[in-house]
Design a protein around this motif. Structure first.
Motif, PDB file in Angstrom:
ATOM      1  N   LYS A  31      11.250  22.394   5.393  1.00  0.00           N
ATOM      2  CA  LYS A  31      12.491  23.184   5.320  1.00  0.00           C
ATOM      3  C   LYS A  31      12.180  24.658   5.053  1.00  0.00           C
ATOM      4  O   LYS A  31      12.758  25.552   5.680  1.00  0.00           O
ATOM      5  CB  LYS A  31      13.403  22.623   4.239  1.00  0.00           C
ATOM      6  CG  LYS A  31      13.884  21.202   4.511  1.00  0.00           C
ATOM      7  CD  LYS A  31      14.643  20.617   3.341  1.00  0.00           C
ATOM      8  CE  LYS A  31      15.055  19.176   3.614  1.00  0.00           C
ATOM      9  NZ  LYS A  31      15.743  18.562   2.468  1.00  0.00           N
ATOM     10  N   TRP A  32      11.263  24.904   4.127  1.00  0.00           N
ATOM     11  CA  TRP A  32      10.919  26.277   3.754  1.00  0.00           C
ATOM     12  C   TRP A  32      10.418  27.085   4.950  1.00  0.00           C
ATOM     13  O   TRP A  32      10.725  28.269   5.079  1.00  0.00           O
ATOM     14  CB  TRP A  32       9.851  26.242   2.659  1.00  0.00           C
ATOM     15  CG  TRP A  32       9.280  27.568   2.285  1.00  0.00           C
ATOM     16  CD1 TRP A  32       8.026  28.052   2.580  1.00  0.00           C
ATOM     17  CD2 TRP A  32       9.922  28.596   1.522  1.00  0.00           C
ATOM     18  NE1 TRP A  32       7.852  29.305   2.056  1.00  0.00           N
ATOM     19  CE2 TRP A  32       8.998  29.676   1.398  1.00  0.00           C
ATOM     20  CE3 TRP A  32      11.184  28.730   0.933  1.00  0.00           C
ATOM     21  CZ2 TRP A  32       9.301  30.845   0.719  1.00  0.00           C
ATOM     22  CZ3 TRP A  32      11.485  29.903   0.251  1.00  0.00           C
ATOM     23  CH2 TRP A  32      10.562  30.942   0.149  1.00  0.00           C
ATOM     24  N   LEU A  33       9.671  26.449   5.827  1.00  0.00           N
ATOM     25  CA  LEU A  33       9.080  27.144   6.973  1.00  0.00           C
ATOM     26  C   LEU A  33      10.037  27.226   8.166  1.00  0.00           C
ATOM     27  O   LEU A  33       9.657  27.693   9.242  1.00  0.00           O
ATOM     28  CB  LEU A  33       7.775  26.460   7.389  1.00  0.00           C
ATOM     29  CG  LEU A  33       6.667  26.522   6.336  1.00  0.00           C
ATOM     30  CD1 LEU A  33       5.461  25.712   6.772  1.00  0.00           C
ATOM     31  CD2 LEU A  33       6.262  27.956   6.032  1.00  0.00           C
ATOM     32  N   TYR A  34      11.282  26.781   7.962  1.00  0.00           N
ATOM     33  CA  TYR A  34      12.306  26.977   8.989  1.00  0.00           C
ATOM     34  C   TYR A  34      13.619  27.357   8.321  1.00  0.00           C
ATOM     35  O   TYR A  34      14.600  26.622   8.354  1.00  0.00           O
ATOM     36  CB  TYR A  34      12.460  25.742   9.886  1.00  0.00           C
ATOM     37  CG  TYR A  34      13.052  26.108  11.237  1.00  0.00           C
ATOM     38  CD1 TYR A  34      12.254  26.646  12.240  1.00  0.00           C
ATOM     39  CD2 TYR A  34      14.404  25.950  11.483  1.00  0.00           C
ATOM     40  CE1 TYR A  34      12.791  27.007  13.460  1.00  0.00           C
ATOM     41  CE2 TYR A  34      14.958  26.309  12.703  1.00  0.00           C
ATOM     42  CZ  TYR A  34      14.150  26.840  13.685  1.00  0.00           C
ATOM     43  OH  TYR A  34      14.685  27.211  14.892  1.00  0.00           O
ATOM     44  N   PHE A  35      13.589  28.502   7.648  1.00  0.00           N
ATOM     45  CA  PHE A  35      14.764  29.132   7.045  1.00  0.00           C
ATOM     46  C   PHE A  35      15.383  28.359   5.889  1.00  0.00           C
ATOM     47  O   PHE A  35      16.460  28.718   5.421  1.00  0.00           O
ATOM     48  CB  PHE A  35      15.856  29.375   8.096  1.00  0.00           C
ATOM     49  CG  PHE A  35      15.432  30.243   9.245  1.00  0.00           C
ATOM     50  CD1 PHE A  35      15.016  31.543   9.035  1.00  0.00           C
ATOM     51  CD2 PHE A  35      15.446  29.750  10.541  1.00  0.00           C
ATOM     52  CE1 PHE A  35      14.627  32.342  10.097  1.00  0.00           C
ATOM     53  CE2 PHE A  35      15.066  30.541  11.615  1.00  0.00           C
ATOM     54  CZ  PHE A  35      14.650  31.851  11.393  1.00  0.00           C
ATOM     55  N   GLY A  36      14.755  27.288   5.435  1.00  0.00           N
ATOM     56  CA  GLY A  36      15.365  26.467   4.400  1.00  0.00           C
ATOM     57  C   GLY A  36      16.504  25.613   4.904  1.00  0.00           C
ATOM     58  O   GLY A  36      17.318  25.114   4.117  1.00  0.00           O
TER      59      GLY A  36
ATOM     60  N   HIS B 137      11.370  31.003   5.424  1.00  0.00           N
ATOM     61  CA  HIS B 137      10.884  31.787   6.547  1.00  0.00           C
ATOM     62  C   HIS B 137      11.091  31.016   7.852  1.00  0.00           C
ATOM     63  O   HIS B 137      11.536  29.866   7.856  1.00  0.00           O
ATOM     64  CB  HIS B 137       9.382  32.053   6.397  1.00  0.00           C
ATOM     65  CG  HIS B 137       8.999  32.646   5.078  1.00  0.00           C
ATOM     66  ND1 HIS B 137       7.704  32.674   4.629  1.00  0.00           N
ATOM     67  CD2 HIS B 137       9.734  33.240   4.100  1.00  0.00           C
ATOM     68  CE1 HIS B 137       7.647  33.257   3.456  1.00  0.00           C
ATOM     69  NE2 HIS B 137       8.867  33.595   3.104  1.00  0.00           N
ATOM     70  N   ARG B 138      10.698  31.650   8.934  1.00  0.00           N
ATOM     71  CA  ARG B 138      10.512  30.919  10.199  1.00  0.00           C
ATOM     72  C   ARG B 138       9.052  31.083  10.554  1.00  0.00           C
ATOM     73  O   ARG B 138       8.620  32.122  11.022  1.00  0.00           O
ATOM     74  CB  ARG B 138      11.401  31.463  11.314  1.00  0.00           C
ATOM     75  CG  ARG B 138      11.299  30.642  12.604  1.00  0.00           C
ATOM     76  CD  ARG B 138      12.146  31.227  13.715  1.00  0.00           C
ATOM     77  NE  ARG B 138      12.153  30.373  14.901  1.00  0.00           N
ATOM     78  CZ  ARG B 138      11.222  30.386  15.841  1.00  0.00           C
ATOM     79  NH1 ARG B 138      10.177  31.203  15.731  1.00  0.00           N
ATOM     80  NH2 ARG B 138      11.317  29.588  16.883  1.00  0.00           N
TER      81      ARG B 138
ATOM     82  N   PHE C 148      25.590  24.504   9.582  1.00  0.00           N
ATOM     83  CA  PHE C 148      24.374  24.152   8.836  1.00  0.00           C
ATOM     84  C   PHE C 148      24.497  24.629   7.395  1.00  0.00           C
ATOM     85  O   PHE C 148      25.401  25.377   7.030  1.00  0.00           O
ATOM     86  CB  PHE C 148      23.138  24.789   9.486  1.00  0.00           C
ATOM     87  CG  PHE C 148      23.189  26.296   9.527  1.00  0.00           C
ATOM     88  CD1 PHE C 148      22.734  27.059   8.456  1.00  0.00           C
ATOM     89  CD2 PHE C 148      23.700  26.949  10.648  1.00  0.00           C
ATOM     90  CE1 PHE C 148      22.797  28.446   8.490  1.00  0.00           C
ATOM     91  CE2 PHE C 148      23.752  28.332  10.688  1.00  0.00           C
ATOM     92  CZ  PHE C 148      23.300  29.090   9.610  1.00  0.00           C
ATOM     93  N   ASP C 149      23.542  24.176   6.569  1.00  0.00           N
ATOM     94  CA  ASP C 149      23.399  24.673   5.212  1.00  0.00           C
ATOM     95  C   ASP C 149      21.914  24.931   4.976  1.00  0.00           C
ATOM     96  O   ASP C 149      21.066  24.456   5.731  1.00  0.00           O
ATOM     97  CB  ASP C 149      23.929  23.657   4.197  1.00  0.00           C
ATOM     98  CG  ASP C 149      24.090  24.264   2.805  1.00  0.00           C
ATOM     99  OD1 ASP C 149      23.963  25.508   2.664  1.00  0.00           O
ATOM    100  OD2 ASP C 149      24.310  23.499   1.849  1.00  0.00           O
ATOM    101  N   ILE C 150      21.602  25.707   3.927  1.00  0.00           N
ATOM    102  CA  ILE C 150      20.214  25.954   3.564  1.00  0.00           C
ATOM    103  C   ILE C 150      20.004  25.587   2.105  1.00  0.00           C
ATOM    104  O   ILE C 150      20.937  25.594   1.304  1.00  0.00           O
ATOM    105  CB  ILE C 150      19.794  27.422   3.802  1.00  0.00           C
ATOM    106  CG1 ILE C 150      20.626  28.380   2.950  1.00  0.00           C
ATOM    107  CG2 ILE C 150      19.902  27.783   5.278  1.00  0.00           C
ATOM    108  CD1 ILE C 150      20.125  29.816   2.983  1.00  0.00           C
ATOM    109  N   SER C 151      18.757  25.254   1.757  1.00  0.00           N
ATOM    110  CA  SER C 151      18.410  24.925   0.376  1.00  0.00           C
ATOM    111  C   SER C 151      17.481  25.956  -0.241  1.00  0.00           C
ATOM    112  O   SER C 151      17.166  25.890  -1.434  1.00  0.00           O
ATOM    113  CB  SER C 151      17.734  23.546   0.321  1.00  0.00           C
ATOM    114  OG  SER C 151      16.601  23.518   1.177  1.00  0.00           O
TER     115      SER C 151
END
Length: 376
Positions: free
Chosen positions: A205-210, A235-236, A228-231
């Motif tokens: 997740k971290w390596l794709y915007f969370g 980054h990408r 979508f949501d992020i955690s």
């Protein structure tokens, strides 16, 4: 000029890249997943512990977040390390604490690390110099005794092992590089390994915007697939099927690469063994395996720089890796690092790659002998 490092590329890589172009999808896809599975098997691990990213330096930087290292936490790094390791710690707001290294192997020892431990120490970011294993039998118990995370920089250790276990599978997290100057190359790319599969999931997740939910075709849950949501503020930093296509074909050639590099290593050992003014690479501990990324000699008479210029004038390129971080003014870190200082002032990395011909290796050996006869 005989290059110090050089990749080996062929028609196979081009043909596989053409297949990617013909598929009409050049982003992250099946080939990336296939490469991750291949590398997991190569490490003797499982796919739920392995993840690709766009470069090894991204792995170093992301390790701070993924290993829960906070601003103000201290991270011990061997002063003989790639600059990306030092930058990763400092960019996180953590305190970079340097330790010395063995002057012959250029690897940090448990005794070097322990001298740098304080109550604020959170992790050790350990370089396996040139893919030569550190003594993990002493370092891991030390880390466990102090409750420290161990991050292994295995950038050059694509085929290295420590006592029967792949290098990078001992600590909490590790990374391997596939940039243009490594053994397995794909332009840029890297593999990460995690002891805990849950950290691998966090990294994904971290390596794709969370992103918590993938948008588009991969999102089969949401009625509106563009939502979508992020955690995390991630980054990408991903590989794609173009780089994975190259990596897969390069992976198939690794046994041949290792055979040729070991032959060069042995030829240097044999050709230079009688020169009293040179120390050859120290023998590895029994049960360990190298990737033969570097072949470094140490000049005992203080004429390392003169030898480097002499070789360059004969169209033989050499270098030294890695310039010690305590000598980088911007870090502002002083201290006493006699092992690293000796290595930095006397070590020279000779050309080492699978494209070297027997004639080129002999020219390098003869030129070094010629320097010795004239100046030593």
């Amino acid at each position: 000029m005989i290059n110090v490092m050089q990749p080996t590329l062929g028609r196979e890589e081009l043909d596989r890249i053409k297949e990617v172009f013909d598929s009409n999808w050049i982003g992250k896809g099946k080939l990336v997943a296939d490469f991750e599975k291949m590398y997991a098997k190569h490490l003797g691990s499982t796919p739920d512990r392995v993840l690709s990213t766009n470069c090894c330096s991204e792995g170093l930087f992301s390790s701070m977040h993924l290993c829960d290292i906070k601003p103000g936490d201290e991270v011990i790094v061997p002063t003989t390390s790639f600059v990306g390791a030092g930058n990763a710690v400092c960019a996180n707001g953590s305190k970079l604490v340097l330790c010395d290294v063995d002057p012959r192997t250029l690897n940090a020892r448990a005794t070097d690390i322990e001298k740098a431990i304080t109550p604020k120490t959170k992790a050790v970011l350990l370089l396996h110099f040139g893919g030569i294993p550190c003594d993990m039998d002493t370092i891991m118990p030390l880390a466990e005794a102090y409750g420290l995370k161990v991050i292994e920089d295995c950038a050059a250790g694509v085929c290295s092992a420590y006592k029967g276990k792949a290098l990078g599978t001992h600590g909490d997290m590790a990374m391997w590089s596939f940039d243009a100057m490594k053994i397995l190359v794909c332009g840029d790319g890297a593999i990460l390994h995690f002891r805990d599969p849950e950290i691998r999931e966090k990294a994904d997740k971290w390596l794709y915007f969370g992103l918590e939910a993938k948008s588009g075709y991969e999102n089969s849950v949401a009625q509106k697939w563009w939502e979508f949501d992020i955690s995390a503020f991630g980054h990408r930093a991903i590989m794609n099927d173009v780089t994975a296509a190259m990596a897969i074909e390069q992976f198939k050639k690794l046994p041949m690469f290792m055979e040729k590099r070991e032959a060069v290593h042995r030829a240097y050992n044999e050709g230079l063994k009688d020169l009293a003014w040179i120390d050859l690479p120290a023998p590895m501990e029994e049960g360990c395996k190298s990737s033969y990324y570097f072949y470094h000699i140490q000049i005992k008479n203080g004429k390392r720089d003169e030898l480097a210029f002499f070789l360059r004038n004969e169209d033989i390129y050499t270098t030294y890796r890695y310039f010690p971080l305590h000598r980088v003014p911007h870090y502002g870190i002083g201290g006493n690092f006699p092992g690293a200082d000796y290595a930095a002032d006397n070590t020279l990395c000779l050309p080492m790659h699978q494209n070297l011909t027997a004639d080129e290796v002999q020219k390098i050996i003869d030129t070094i002998k010629g320097f010795g006869a004239k100046y030593c």
